[in-house]
Scaffold this active site. Structure first.
Site, short mmCIF file in Angstrom:
data_model
loop_
_atom_site.label_atom_id
_atom_site.label_comp_id
_atom_site.label_asym_id
_atom_site.label_seq_id
_atom_site.Cartn_x
_atom_site.Cartn_y
_atom_site.Cartn_z
N GLY A 48 17.27 25.86 -46.14
CA GLY A 48 16.52 25.63 -47.53
C GLY A 48 15.73 24.24 -47.29
CG HIS A 72 16.48 18.80 -52.70
ND1 HIS A 72 16.93 17.38 -52.42
CD2 HIS A 72 17.30 19.41 -51.72
CE1 HIS A 72 17.80 17.50 -51.31
NE2 HIS A 72 17.96 18.60 -51.20
CG HIS A 130 21.49 22.06 -51.79
ND1 HIS A 130 22.54 21.21 -51.38
CD2 HIS A 130 20.12 21.25 -51.22
CE1 HIS A 130 22.08 20.17 -50.35
NE2 HIS A 130 20.45 20.34 -50.39
CD GLU A 131 16.97 23.88 -50.42
OE1 GLU A 131 16.49 22.49 -50.88
OE2 GLU A 131 18.00 23.76 -49.82
CB CYS A 182 21.41 17.78 -47.85
SG CYS A 182 19.90 17.44 -48.54
CG LEU A 183 17.52 20.05 -43.38
CD1 LEU A 183 16.29 20.77 -43.58
CD2 LEU A 183 17.97 20.11 -42.11
CD GLN A 236 15.51 18.89 -48.96
OE1 GLN A 236 15.08 20.00 -49.05
NE2 GLN A 236 16.17 18.36 -48.06
ZN ZN Z 1 19.02 19.28 -49.47
#
Ligand code: ZN
Length: 175
Positions: A46, A137, A133-134, A91-92, A51
């Site tokens: 995702g 962000h 989660h997204e 998480c990225l 991000q």
């Molecule tokens: Zn994330």
């Protein structure tokens, strides 16, 4: 195609609250394509626009086993939630850190497609976790914000240490 740069903590731009998408145009299609590609290249499941430093309310995800079912959610809204579930998340934007986070088990989400049309979906499992989660962000929230202050300090220390060791590759699902 353009691979986008993924912001990492403690970058303050990750704390930006995204604005609704209003123009469903070619620029949006290009952004969706670039974000999807960036997500796959980073081995994520995702990615939120925040991000990649685009502060608009959209996210892409692909929770399929074969990573061949990319999805986009534009201006997503959670209409209903049910139950609680704890899941280990990564998480990225927080490389190398995994932690248990408690979220709604089932959600009903309303969002728009790339052409602006609306849809509603009921999600559970990893799909529901990933979407929540997204969506965090998009309001400048990170999964580490859910941890206790002590755990957060441990995470910060680990991140500092990690930065000195280059070339570490994540092994688990990243959102
Ligand atoms: Zn994330």
């Amino acid at each position: 195609m353009a691979k986008l740069e993924i912001l990492e903590i403690p970058d303050p731009r990750l704390r930006t609250v995204a604005k609704p998408v209003e123009a469903f145009d070619d620029g949006l299609l290009q952004l969706i394509e670039d974000m999807t590609e960036t997500m796959y290249e980073a081995q994520g499941i995702g990615l939120a626009a925040t991000q990649v430093n685009v502060h608009k309310r959209l996210l892409v995800l692909d929770v399929s086993e074969a990573q061949d079912q990319p999805r986009v959610y534009i201006n997503p809204e959670i209409l209903e939630t049910e139950g609680r579930e704890t899941c280990e998340e990564g998480c990225l934007s927080v490389p190398g850190i995994y932690a248990e986070v408690s979220r709604a088990e089932k959600i009903t989400v309303k969002a728009q497609n790339a052409d602006g049309s609306f849809f509603e979906e009921e999600l559970d499992g990893m799909h529901a976790v990933c979407l929540q989660h997204e969506m965090d962000h998009l309001v400048g929230k990170l999964f580490v914000d859910y941890l206790s202050p002590l755990k957060r300090r441990m995470v910060t220390k680990k991140l500092e240490k990690q930065r000195k060791v280059s070339g570490q590759k994540p092994a688990k699902a990243l959102l």
